[in-house]
Design an enzyme around this catalytic site. Structure first.
Site, PDB file in Angstrom:
ATOM      1  N   SER A 132       0.857  -1.311  -0.034  1.00 52.04           N
ATOM      2  CA  SER A 132      -0.117   0.202  -0.022  1.00 52.04           C
ATOM      3  C   SER A 132       1.043   1.195  -0.069  1.00 52.04           C
ATOM      4  O   SER A 132       0.430   2.246  -0.502  1.00 52.04           O
ATOM      5  CB  SER A 132      -0.947  -0.077   1.080  1.00 52.04           C
ATOM      6  OG  SER A 132      -1.941  -1.038   0.985  1.00 52.04           O
ATOM      7  N   THR A 160       2.210  -9.794 -11.270  1.00 50.90           N
ATOM      8  CA  THR A 160       1.443 -10.739 -12.308  1.00 50.90           C
ATOM      9  C   THR A 160       2.179 -10.844 -13.489  1.00 50.90           C
ATOM     10  O   THR A 160       2.456  -9.965 -14.088  1.00 50.90           O
ATOM     11  CB  THR A 160       0.150  -9.778 -12.387  1.00 50.90           C
ATOM     12  OG1 THR A 160      -0.651  -9.747 -11.053  1.00 50.90           O
ATOM     13  CG2 THR A 160      -0.944 -10.254 -13.349  1.00 50.90           C
ATOM     14  N   ASP A 242      -4.919   4.504 -12.050  1.00 47.92           N
ATOM     15  CA  ASP A 242      -6.225   5.094 -12.127  1.00 47.92           C
ATOM     16  C   ASP A 242      -6.705   4.561 -13.065  1.00 47.92           C
ATOM     17  O   ASP A 242      -8.273   4.193 -13.122  1.00 47.92           O
ATOM     18  CB  ASP A 242      -6.017   6.580 -12.519  1.00 47.92           C
ATOM     19  CG  ASP A 242      -5.568   7.536 -11.317  1.00 47.92           C
ATOM     20  OD1 ASP A 242      -5.655   7.044 -10.226  1.00 47.92           O
ATOM     21  OD2 ASP A 242      -5.183   8.615 -11.538  1.00 47.92           O
ATOM     22  N   ARG A 245      -7.481   0.307 -12.325  1.00 49.18           N
ATOM     23  CA  ARG A 245      -8.510   0.180 -11.403  1.00 49.18           C
ATOM     24  C   ARG A 245      -9.981  -0.264 -12.173  1.00 49.18           C
ATOM     25  O   ARG A 245     -10.694  -0.850 -11.634  1.00 49.18           O
ATOM     26  CB  ARG A 245      -8.291   1.060 -10.125  1.00 49.18           C
ATOM     27  CG  ARG A 245      -7.091   0.836  -9.333  1.00 49.18           C
ATOM     28  CD  ARG A 245      -7.194   2.167  -8.260  1.00 49.18           C
ATOM     29  NE  ARG A 245      -5.757   1.907  -7.505  1.00 49.18           N
ATOM     30  CZ  ARG A 245      -5.388   2.831  -6.825  1.00 49.18           C
ATOM     31  NH1 ARG A 245      -5.394   3.828  -6.710  1.00 49.18           N
ATOM     32  NH2 ARG A 245      -4.148   2.266  -6.192  1.00 49.18           N
ATOM     33  N   GLN A 342     -24.139 -19.721  -0.690  1.00 50.32           N
ATOM     34  CA  GLN A 342     -25.025 -20.037   0.061  1.00 50.32           C
ATOM     35  C   GLN A 342     -26.305 -20.367  -0.537  1.00 50.32           C
ATOM     36  O   GLN A 342     -27.045 -21.513   0.120  1.00 50.32           O
ATOM     37  CB  GLN A 342     -25.389 -18.495   0.987  1.00 50.32           C
ATOM     38  CG  GLN A 342     -26.273 -18.837   2.371  1.00 50.32           C
ATOM     39  CD  GLN A 342     -25.441 -19.663   3.313  1.00 50.32           C
ATOM     40  OE1 GLN A 342     -24.221 -19.699   3.361  1.00 50.32           O
ATOM     41  NE2 GLN A 342     -26.221 -20.198   4.116  1.00 50.32           N
ATOM     42  N   GLU A 369      -4.136  -3.727  -7.017  1.00 53.37           N
ATOM     43  CA  GLU A 369      -4.127  -2.650  -7.448  1.00 53.37           C
ATOM     44  C   GLU A 369      -4.723  -1.740  -6.468  1.00 53.37           C
ATOM     45  O   GLU A 369      -5.575  -0.815  -6.952  1.00 53.37           O
ATOM     46  CB  GLU A 369      -5.147  -2.548  -8.757  1.00 53.37           C
ATOM     47  CG  GLU A 369      -4.239  -3.426  -9.759  1.00 53.37           C
ATOM     48  CD  GLU A 369      -4.548  -3.142 -11.257  1.00 53.37           C
ATOM     49  OE1 GLU A 369      -4.974  -1.952 -11.536  1.00 53.37           O
ATOM     50  OE2 GLU A 369      -4.456  -3.939 -12.061  1.00 53.37           O
ATOM     51  N   SER A 372      -9.149  -2.147  -0.714  1.00 56.33           N
ATOM     52  CA  SER A 372     -10.305  -1.359  -0.366  1.00 56.33           C
ATOM     53  C   SER A 372     -10.062  -0.355   0.426  1.00 56.33           C
ATOM     54  O   SER A 372     -10.677   0.675   0.640  1.00 56.33           O
ATOM     55  CB  SER A 372     -11.572  -2.354   0.088  1.00 56.33           C
ATOM     56  OG  SER A 372     -11.819  -3.298  -0.962  1.00 56.33           O
TER      57      SER A 372
HETATM   58  N1  CAA Z   1      -2.266  10.715 -10.823  1.00 59.00           N
HETATM   59  C1  CAA Z   1      -1.076  11.500 -10.755  1.00 59.00           C
HETATM   60  N2  CAA Z   1      -0.428  11.872  -9.806  1.00 59.00           N
HETATM   61  C2  CAA Z   1      -0.644  11.364  -8.446  1.00 59.00           C
HETATM   62  C3  CAA Z   1      -1.765  10.507  -8.547  1.00 59.00           C
HETATM   63  C4  CAA Z   1      -2.469  10.144  -9.518  1.00 59.00           C
HETATM   64  N3  CAA Z   1      -3.673   9.462  -9.379  1.00 59.00           N
HETATM   65  N4  CAA Z   1      -1.844  10.327  -7.044  1.00 59.00           N
HETATM   66  C5  CAA Z   1      -0.741  10.958  -6.431  1.00 59.00           C
HETATM   67  N5  CAA Z   1      -0.136  11.613  -7.394  1.00 59.00           N
HETATM   68  C6  CAA Z   1       1.143  12.187  -7.125  1.00 59.00           C
HETATM   69  C7  CAA Z   1       0.736  13.227  -6.156  1.00 59.00           C
HETATM   70  O1  CAA Z   1       0.133  14.426  -6.751  1.00 59.00           O
HETATM   71  C8  CAA Z   1       2.042  13.606  -5.382  1.00 59.00           C
HETATM   72  O2  CAA Z   1       2.643  14.741  -6.018  1.00 59.00           O
HETATM   73  P1  CAA Z   1       2.585  16.323  -5.746  1.00 59.00           P
HETATM   74  O3  CAA Z   1       3.449  15.965  -4.093  1.00 59.00           O
HETATM   75  O4  CAA Z   1       3.381  16.844  -6.589  1.00 59.00           O
HETATM   76  O5  CAA Z   1       1.354  16.792  -5.483  1.00 59.00           O
HETATM   77  C9  CAA Z   1       2.797  12.345  -5.475  1.00 59.00           C
HETATM   78  O6  CAA Z   1       2.091  11.527  -6.496  1.00 59.00           O
HETATM   79  C10 CAA Z   1       2.566  11.679  -4.046  1.00 59.00           C
HETATM   80  O7  CAA Z   1       1.322  11.395  -3.942  1.00 59.00           O
HETATM   81  P2  CAA Z   1       0.934  11.066  -2.418  1.00 59.00           P
HETATM   82  O8  CAA Z   1       1.607  12.231  -1.337  1.00 59.00           O
HETATM   83  O9  CAA Z   1      -0.628  11.130  -2.415  1.00 59.00           O
HETATM   84  O10 CAA Z   1       1.662   9.850  -2.108  1.00 59.00           O
HETATM   85  P3  CAA Z   1       1.218   8.704  -0.778  1.00 59.00           P
HETATM   86  O11 CAA Z   1       2.752   8.434  -0.436  1.00 59.00           O
HETATM   87  O12 CAA Z   1       0.719   9.490   0.334  1.00 59.00           O
HETATM   88  O13 CAA Z   1       0.342   7.599  -1.490  1.00 59.00           O
HETATM   89  C11 CAA Z   1      -1.294   6.192  -1.991  1.00 59.00           C
HETATM   90  C12 CAA Z   1      -0.679   7.495  -2.045  1.00 59.00           C
HETATM   91  C13 CAA Z   1      -2.669   6.512  -2.717  1.00 59.00           C
HETATM   92  C14 CAA Z   1      -1.328   5.530  -0.747  1.00 59.00           C
HETATM   93  C15 CAA Z   1      -0.484   5.251  -2.815  1.00 59.00           C
HETATM   94  O14 CAA Z   1       0.680   5.015  -2.407  1.00 59.00           O
HETATM   95  C16 CAA Z   1      -1.154   4.051  -3.531  1.00 59.00           C
HETATM   96  O15 CAA Z   1      -2.156   4.089  -4.460  1.00 59.00           O
HETATM   97  N6  CAA Z   1      -0.867   2.945  -2.886  1.00 59.00           N
HETATM   98  C17 CAA Z   1      -1.445   1.673  -3.247  1.00 59.00           C
HETATM   99  C18 CAA Z   1      -0.793   1.039  -4.231  1.00 59.00           C
HETATM  100  C19 CAA Z   1      -1.318   0.011  -5.325  1.00 59.00           C
HETATM  101  O16 CAA Z   1      -2.423   0.308  -5.765  1.00 59.00           O
HETATM  102  N7  CAA Z   1      -0.395  -0.700  -5.517  1.00 59.00           N
HETATM  103  C20 CAA Z   1      -0.870  -1.867  -6.651  1.00 59.00           C
HETATM  104  C21 CAA Z   1       0.325  -2.643  -6.920  1.00 59.00           C
HETATM  105  S1  CAA Z   1       0.051  -3.219  -8.868  1.00 59.00           S
HETATM  106  C22 CAA Z   1      -0.966  -4.562  -8.647  1.00 59.00           C
HETATM  107  O17 CAA Z   1      -1.655  -4.892  -7.762  1.00 59.00           O
HETATM  108  C23 CAA Z   1      -0.796  -5.259 -10.061  1.00 59.00           C
HETATM  109  C24 CAA Z   1      -1.231  -6.358 -10.286  1.00 59.00           C
HETATM  110  O18 CAA Z   1      -0.580  -7.337  -9.901  1.00 59.00           O
HETATM  111  C25 CAA Z   1      -2.666  -6.750 -10.676  1.00 59.00           C
END
Ligand code: CAA
Length: 387
Positions: A132, A160, A242, A245, A342, A369, A372
């Site tokens: 995460s 994956t 984005d 998902r 069920q 990805e 929740s």
């Molecule tokens: N689009 C563009 N830029 C984005 C963004 C987005 N959706 N979300 C964040 N950013 C940018 C932010 O704007 C920020 O930049 P600025 O400082 O210039 O504004 C920078 O990225 C850092 O963002 P945050 O400070 O929000 O970052 P955070 O460390 O707090 O993390 C989080 C945010 C939402 C928790 C993120 O880490 C996250 O989504 N975690 C989950 C990871 C995930 O989904 N992993 C899945 C792995 S892939 C997988 O599962 C594949 C598979 O096998 C099917």
């Protein structure tokens, strides 16, 4: 508002339904049992244009839109979630990001063979200590003194298609002091010296979708394999998620639909106390709740796909809509699979029927990805502007 699909959208939906029901569904149980990667089915999916739905034809894809992608994904997932995982990652986590940020040479080399299904792409973000908390990565990319290449060292986990992938879109730290702003995206050939694949992970569900850990032991990557700019990697990774998902939301809708359709059929056919069980109010309530959630999940997924199309045309992001769809659809898949087991009683628990597979497969949609919990965090941050 017009809910009708275009001719192209109807065409890919019908083609995916036919392929899913005639080719994938009859093999799904065996692939689930063996955990073998369904290479031949995936090759055929590539021939049908399902491995690069939104990729322009010039780069080996189908040149269709995000709505076509989710329609195709629902059909494949309704037959087998594992196949749809492989297809989703190839399309949205791999091809789409390179299309958006890549140079012409990168698109030719890294997208064309993957969009046509001749090669497989994967996405390397997660590490053993960071799921995460994605920016907390330890994989390092060190630039050579003359700037001609980088040397990458570290480990990526839960990849994956990792065991079979030809290419990876990899995220690594080029400037650890900058945190998320020190992450850079790279395009890596998986047969490069120093790329070491771990064993295929044994999993609860989506068992035919091969997953493994991958270690990078001083892997040399040419400088022209940086995707976008140095330091832009984390924003690229998040932008790709984005879109990704939405694919998982569509997968969840497919699983929920399969569970719901099987339940309606069984409720009409199975008799208890002299009547079909579908005439009992307790079963009717389950079916009605499943139907409402399934329809809502599908509409949220289509809305997310539509906002992605709009964002592509006009700029902007579909972060909230993607997370809302993924959160709601994945919880719907889990709900519907649970209710379906069920309703089927003992038969739901048996490996003779696919219900228990839907139940095991549904769970992953609440985890990968972005869990929740992460979707709720993303939605609340977007809505409030607070951190
Ligand atoms: N689009 C563009 N830029 C984005 C963004 C987005 N959706 N979300 C964040 N950013 C940018 C932010 O704007 C920020 O930049 P600025 O400082 O210039 O504004 C920078 O990225 C850092 O963002 P945050 O400070 O929000 O970052 P955070 O460390 O707090 O993390 C989080 C945010 C939402 C928790 C993120 O880490 C996250 O989504 N975690 C989950 C990871 C995930 O989904 N992993 C899945 C792995 S892939 C997988 O599962 C594949 C598979 O096998 C099917």
């Amino acid at each position: 508002m017009d809910f009708r699909l275009t001719d192209d959208q109807q065409m890919i939906q019908a083609a995916a339904r036919e392929f899913a029901q005639e080719v994938i569904a009859p093999t799904a149980h065996e692939f689930d049992k063996s955990g073998e990667f369904p290479a031949e089915n995936i090759r055929r999916a590539g021939e049908l244009g399902f491995m690069g739905v939104e990729v322009p034809e010039a780069y080996g894809g189908s040149g269709l839109d995000a709505i076509s992608f989710v329609l195709m994904m629902e059909e494949i997932a309704a037959a087998d979630a594992a196949h749809s995982t492989i297809i989703s990652v190839n399309n949205s986590l791999y091809c789409n990001g390179i299309l958006e940020h890549g140079t012409e040479a990168q698109k030719q080399h890294f997208v064309t063979p993957v969009a046509s299904g001749r090669k497989i792409g994967c996405y390397g973000l997660t590490e053993p200590q960071s799921g995460s908390d994605a920016s907390n990565m330890r994989t390092r990319a060190v630039k050579s003194a003359d700037g001609s290449h980088y040397v990458i060292t570290g480990k990526k986990s839960w990849i994956t298609s990792g065991p079979v992938a030809d290419f990876m879109l990899l995220f690594a730290m080029t400037d650890p002091a900058k945190g998320a702003k020190g992450v850079t995206a790279f395009l890596v050939e998986m047969d490069s010296p120093g790329v070491v694949r771990g064993k295929t992970e044994p999993k609860l569900g989506i068992r035919a979708s091969a997953t493994c850990e991958i270690e990078f032991q001083e892997v040399k990557v040419p400088g022209d394999r940086v995707l976008g700019r140095e330091g832009q990697g984390f924003a690229i990774a998040m932008g790709i998620l984005d879109a990704g998902r939405i694919g998982i939301a569509a997968q969840a809708v497919g699983i929920a639909r399969a569970a719901y359709d099987a339940s309606v059929a069984y409720a009409k056919e199975r008799k208890a106390f002299g009547s079909p069980i579908g005439s009992f109010q307790m079963i009717q309530q389950k079916l009605a709740d499943m139907k409402c959630r399934l329809d809502a999940a599908r509409l949220l997924t289509l809305r997310a796909a539509w906002t992605k199309v709009e964002a592509k045309k006009n700029g902007g992001r579909n972060t909230t809509e993607g997370s809302v769809a993924k959160l709601y659809a994945s919880e719907t898949a889990m709900f519907c699979a649970h209710q379906a087991v069920q309703i089927h009683g003992g038969m739901g628990y048996s490996k003779e029927m696919p219900l228990e597979r839907y139940f095991r497969d549904a769970k992953i949609t609440e985890i990968y990805e972005g869990t929740s919990e992460i979707q709720r965090l993303v939605i609340a941050r977007q809505e409030t502007g607070l951190r």
